[in-house]
Design a protein around this motif. Structure first.
Motif, short mmCIF file in Angstrom:
data_model
loop_
_atom_site.label_atom_id
_atom_site.label_comp_id
_atom_site.label_asym_id
_atom_site.label_seq_id
_atom_site.Cartn_x
_atom_site.Cartn_y
_atom_site.Cartn_z
N ARG A 200 0.83 -1.21 0.00
CA ARG A 200 0.00 0.00 0.00
C ARG A 200 0.86 1.26 0.00
O ARG A 200 0.54 2.24 -0.68
N VAL A 201 1.94 1.25 0.75
CA VAL A 201 2.83 2.41 0.78
C VAL A 201 3.46 2.62 -0.59
O VAL A 201 3.53 3.76 -1.09
N LYS A 202 3.94 1.55 -1.20
CA LYS A 202 4.55 1.67 -2.52
C LYS A 202 3.55 2.21 -3.54
O LYS A 202 3.90 3.05 -4.38
N ARG A 203 2.31 1.73 -3.46
CA ARG A 203 1.29 2.21 -4.39
C ARG A 203 1.01 3.70 -4.17
O ARG A 203 0.89 4.47 -5.13
N ALA A 204 0.95 4.12 -2.92
CA ALA A 204 0.71 5.53 -2.62
C ALA A 204 1.84 6.40 -3.13
O ALA A 204 1.60 7.49 -3.69
N LEU A 205 3.07 5.94 -2.96
CA LEU A 205 4.21 6.76 -3.38
C LEU A 205 4.37 6.79 -4.89
O LEU A 205 5.08 7.64 -5.42
N GLY A 206 3.74 5.88 -5.58
CA GLY A 206 3.79 5.89 -7.03
C GLY A 206 2.86 6.91 -7.66
O GLY A 206 2.88 7.10 -8.88
#
Length: 554
Positions: A200-206
């Motif tokens: 979820r964090v990686k998706r948000a930062l993308g």
């Protein structure tokens, strides 16, 4: 009461046998502003307790912290107070990370003084944020404090977030998300959330802008996150309440520092050690091959034994410290070494970046017409992915990074096969003659070891944001990499990797000067590394820490 789990864990960790039973009681600790903080008091039933331990943190008072930092010590004769910091797990007030720890820690010590069971002397112990609360207390050390064990504990939160010039977004957005939701009463939901957090964090930062996507992840929680990103400058007064450099000048009691070569706070731990050592404070240092999260798994046995030994000696009155040396480090690729100091004496080995992806001891002739620079294009829409290294995420640590060398946005320089073992102690430094067609760029540098089968594994990383003040013409850029104690084995090769990002550990440089939270435009950059003076500097020595010239390596 006794803890069967605690007894079994103590045996597995190699600790001395429990010496007493203990009772646990919940208490409320008043603060100067009228609120009360929740705590658990572990009281040994012995008539002669060894001392008192204070543990303060934001993660609750149950497992694993109750076991590792309370039950193991209470069963061996210590009163232990485990306290939830302001605004967490039953403690009143609002949680603002780091902000209230100095005052609340001092008020807790004042409460300790008034307790009939208080032994008159106390120590502190804990890791990560529980280490930061110790530095906050050491800003004005109480006279009753006798010893401290600080494991992977920063004293300067600004250096943790913005120390490279780029915000360490993956670690501290992940941490903010964890803390914001850790008290979810539905345990299953909280557990699922934690398991899915990296994705979820990686998706948000993308997604862009970063501020909007981060807030969508955090919801109404972690209101502090945006303020951390907004205040980038080191001299900004915003950070004054979130760092305690003065503690390094005021501490007088014996301090044991424990860290890992792949820990995100390693640099601060080494800074703490050097500062206290130079002041003549009794300080010891242990560094193993661990990441931050591995301190409670792979590193637990070592840290538990050394912590108890330190506290028994400097608080509990034991006559002998069993520690073999002031500095105990794990040489990766070799094993434990016992040194009188860190870093040991070393000599400098210089390896030059050469055309065609080579790395050697001879500087190439700097003739532009014959040796054009090595170039790569950094695209913020497809940043170089974080692969291992110091991370809070479980994907951190030592990893096979062979695929990085295949990316078009990574320069790779590999040396010849080593004919003998090469030991490196300290911080590698890379000096690059560098230019770019966009002044808003970052540099990521990694040293890896390539084994006889061609598999590459990370050894040390460095990162630096060059910013709009960097020259567009060739100029020298120096990047200090993380400290290491590593044996490059005979038969292996040394590799240098250079890229323009390391995402998502660090916020990607979008190539513009827009504010980090609201930026949405992207501008790629072409980097050029010029040959001649571009080089890697390695501090080399022998297996026992004696200086050793780095000539004739291949």
């Amino acid at each position: 009461m006794t803890s069967v789990v605690g007894t079994a864990l103590g045996r597995w960790l190699g600790l001395p046998r429990p010496s007493t039973r203990y009772a646990v009681a919940q208490v409320r600790v008043p603060m100067r502003d009228g609120i009360a903080l929740a705590a658990d008091h572990y009281a040994p039933t012995t008539a002669k307790p060894l001392g008192t331990l204070l543990v303060r943190g934001p993660y609750g008072r149950k497992l694993p912290f109750s076991l590792v930092f309370a039950r193991l010590y209470a069963a061996r004769g210590y009163h232990v107070v485990v306290q939830s910091v302001r605004g967490t797990f039953g403690s009143a007030g609002e949680f603002e990370p780091m902000v209230n720890e100095a005052a609340d820690g001092a008020d807790t010590v004042e409460w300790l003084r008034q307790q009939p069971w208080f032994t008159g002397r106390f120590g502190t112990v804990g890791l990560s944020y529980l280490g930061f609360t110790q530095w906050a207390l050491l800003q004005d050390p109480p006279p009753e404090l006798s010893a401290a064990v600080i494991t992977v504990g920063p004293h300067d939160f600004r250096a943790s977030t913005w120390g490279t010039g780029s915000f360490a977004v993956n670690d501290f957005l992940s941490w903010s998300d964890l803390v914001a939701h850790q008290e979810d009463p539905v345990r299953l939901r909280a557990g699922i959330r934690q398991l899915t957090a990296p994705r979820r964090v990686k998706r948000a930062l993308g997604q862009l802008p970063m501020g909007e996507s981060a807030r969508a992840l955090l919801g109404a929680g972690a209101p502090w996150f945006e303020s951390w990103v907004e205040h980038a400058e080191d001299d900004d007064q915003f950070w004054d309440r979130l760092r305690f450099p003065v503690a390094l000048d005021r501490v007088q009691v014996p301090v044991l520092l424990i860290s890992g070569w792949q820990d995100i706070f390693l640099g601060q731990t080494l800074q703490q050690y050097r500062h206290l050592r130079d002041r003549g404070v009794k300080v010891a240092l242990t560094i193993g091959p661990w990441t931050h999260s591995q301190m409670l798994t792979k590193g637990l046995a070592t840290s538990a034994r050394e912590s108890l030994d330190w506290l028994d000696t400097h608080l509990g009155g034991a006559p002998t410290l069993h520690r073999r040396s002031t500095v105990q480090i794990f040489v990766t690729g070799q094993g434990w070494r016992y040194l009188p100091d860190w870093p040991p004496q070393t000599d400098q080995c210089t390896l030059y970046l050469q055309p065609n992806g080579r790395l050697g001891q001879t500087a190439p002739t700097a003739t532009p017409t014959r040796q054009p620079p090595a170039t790569f294009r950094y695209d913020p829409a497809d940043p170089t992915p974080t692969t291992g290294g110091p991370l809070l995420a479980p994907t951190g640590g030592y990893r096979d990074d062979s695929r990085l060398a295949l990316r078009d946005d990574v320069l790779t320089f590999t040396g010849p096969t080593l004919t003998r073992d090469l030991y490196v102690y300290g911080n590698p430094v890379i000096e690059l003659t560098h230019s770019s067609d966009n002044p808003n760029v970052d540099l990521f540098v990694r040293v890896s070891e390539v084994d006889a089968r061609g598999r590459s594994r990370n050894v040390s990383d460095g990162y630096r944001r060059l910013g709009p003040s960097s020259r567009q013409g060739p100029g020298t850029v120096s990047v200090e990499l993380d400290a290491i104690a590593h044996r490059f084995k005979a038969g292996s090769r040394i590799r240098v990797l250079i890229a323009g990002s390391w995402f998502p550990r660090y916020a990607r440089n979008l190539g513009t000067e827009e504010p980090a939270l609201t930026a949405w435009q992207i501008k790629p950059a072409t980097h050029a590394v010029h040959f001649g003076d571009s080089r890697l500097l390695l501090p080399v020595g022998l297996a026992d820490g004696v200086a050793n010239p780095g000539d004739d390596l291949g």
